[in-house]
Design an enzyme around this catalytic site. Structure first.
Site, PDB file in Angstrom:
ATOM      1  N   ASP A  22      -3.667   2.682  -5.357  1.00  0.00           N
ATOM      2  CA  ASP A  22      -2.551   2.613  -4.579  1.00  0.00           C
ATOM      3  C   ASP A  22      -2.364   1.319  -3.979  1.00  0.00           C
ATOM      4  OD1 ASP A  22      -4.548   2.774  -2.950  1.00  0.00           O
ATOM      5  OD2 ASP A  22      -3.993   4.402  -1.798  1.00  0.00           O
ATOM      6  N   GLU A  23      -2.527   0.140  -4.125  1.00  0.00           N
ATOM      7  CA  GLU A  23      -2.679  -1.132  -3.319  1.00  0.00           C
ATOM      8  C   GLU A  23      -2.523  -2.125  -4.534  1.00  0.00           C
ATOM      9  OE1 GLU A  23      -4.864  -3.229   0.286  1.00  0.00           O
ATOM     10  OE2 GLU A  23      -5.022  -0.922   0.064  1.00  0.00           O
TER      11      GLU A  23
ATOM     12  N   ASP B  58       1.084  -1.155   0.236  1.00  0.00           N
ATOM     13  CA  ASP B  58       0.157  -0.113  -0.005  1.00  0.00           C
ATOM     14  C   ASP B  58       0.825   1.431  -0.168  1.00  0.00           C
ATOM     15  OD1 ASP B  58      -2.790   1.544   0.654  1.00  0.00           O
ATOM     16  OD2 ASP B  58      -1.311   2.322   2.184  1.00  0.00           O
TER      17      ASP B  58
END
Length: 418
Positions: free
Chosen positions: A113-114, A14
């Site tokens: 974003d992960e 993350d």
């Protein structure tokens, strides 16, 4: 219980403060020392804080989800509108970086974003998995100025909860099956557990289940009776068991609904204005359904009222006798639901979904009806024009009224400016 279960080296990675960090890079700012707020729309006092830098959270107590008018009027605070295309580009470059360590099949991009990464079998190339993770984190900082947190586990579930519960505080955390009783079972409230939303949490609470440990020790038969196959999944997840594979086909290939929602910039007070949006949204849902070769029987409409007079709203579904992907049929069902359940209050949020899907070829016999065949071909032609020349190439007349949002939304990615 854990005998013969896969013991893989799964990482859930993350990016910390991803949006704020990307904006800081654009502006040449230090993300750790500079108070930065990413605002959905700086021109509106009610604009939502989409992301906040660590310094903004620590110094001013500003958090994601707050409104622009709640941010202190301080000259040290930088207000930045999101540049969604840039964020997407950075996310794609991060995936390319991960691809240097593992093949594409071992990467599952969970969100912008992960990502999940399967490092199983990479020891001979890069050394121990935890060492590889630290190397990836170092390269993210040197190449993108992005700090990250990583959860590690034998499956996607334990990697994700290790990230959410521990690694976001410590930077890196590794959980195994042996850690389930001491680390996973104490988790409460249940909504802190990946995969359990507020609605399921309330239902479980009503059953006397308040922690993941309670869930793990609940009778499986009771959970299956209440939730069906999801009850079986909840039970095994509470024991840290997850057989999902990284790199498996994305959800869209087995999608169970097509939907669209909008939070409106102003209160919509007239039936005509609301119907304009319902038509635009029905058009979008029908297009995506047609492109997937699907038809649906059940239309769901959710309406949330403005908070000015009173809060509230309604959520209703209706199933048609025959499955469809026709814009006007979906729209007609939405208008009927709206007229039946709307109590006259100003509308501030709308969402529509088409569910109970089946393959389009299942309705081919009905397409011999000339009127229906004409509508299908018309929709197909409009879809092709929009795909080739842009979504605003051909619009319905209502989109040019003050109530329409299609023209403005074409300038956005994910609801934000490109």
């Amino acid at each position: 219980m854990y005998d013969n279960l896969p013991e893989r080296e799964i990482v859930c990675l993350d990016m910390r403060s991803f949006y704020a960090s990307c904006a800081a890079v654009i502006e040449g700012l230090d993300i750790m020392d500079t108070p930065i707020a990413i605002i959905g729309d700086k021109e509106r006092k009610g604009g939502i804080v989409l992301a906040a830098s660590p310094a903004l959270k620590k110094q001013f107590g500003v958090k994601t989800g707050m409104r622009l008018f709640e941010i202190p009027d301080d000259p040290s605070i930088h207000l930045i509108e999101p540049k969604m295309q840039f964020f997407i580009d950075v996310s794609m470059e991060i995936t390319r970086l991960l691809n240097r360590f593992v093949p594409k099949e071992a990467i599952h991009v969970y969100s912008i974003d992960e990502s999940f990464v399967d490092l199983t079998g990479t020891e001979r190339l890069w050394g121990p998995p935890k060492q590889t993770v630290r190397r990836i984190q170092d390269e993210l900082v040197s190449q993108f100025q992005l700090r990250s947190a990583a959860g590690m586990g034998p499956n996607m579930l334990l990697a994700k909860v290790a990230l959410d519960i521990e690694a976001k505080k410590t930077g890196i955390a590794q959980w195994g099956y042996a850690d389930v009783p001491t680390k996973l079972w104490p988790v409460a409230p249940l909504s802190k557990m990946w995969g359990i939303g507020r609605r399921i949490e309330r239902t479980l609470n009503n059953m006397g289940i308040f922690s993941v440990g309670d869930l793990a020790h609940a009778p499986l038969a009771n959970l299956e009776k209440k939730f069906g196959i999801m009850g079986n999944q909840l039970y095994h997840h509470a024991h840290g068991i997850d057989l999902s594979e990284v790199g498996a086909p994305p959800l869209i290939e087995g999608q169970v609904s097509y939907g669209k929602g909008q939070v409106l910039f102003r209160d919509y007070t007239t039936r005509q204005d609301v119907f304009t949006l319902l038509l635009e949204m029905s058009e979008d849902i029908a297009k995506r359904t047609r492109e997937a070769g699907k038809v649906g029987r059940t239309v769901h409409l959710a309406v949330h009222y403005s908070k000015q007079p009173l809060s509230g709203g309604f959520s209703r579904s209706r199933t048609m006798a025959e499955a469809t992907n026709d814009t006007m049929k979906i729209y007609k069902m939405c208008t009927e639901l709206f007229d039946e359940f709307h109590d006259g209050r100003p509308v501030r949020q709308l969402s529509i979904s088409l569910t109970n899907l089946e393959e389009e070829h299942s309705m081919q016999l009905s397409l011999f009806d000339a009127h229906r065949w004409r509508n299908r071909k018309l929709g197909e032609t409009m879809d092709a024009l929009r795909s080739k020349y842009g979504s605003n190439t051909i619009l319905r007349a209502v989109s040019y009224t003050d109530a329409g949002t299609a023209i403005n939304r074409d300038k956005l990615i994910g609801g934000h400016y490109k």
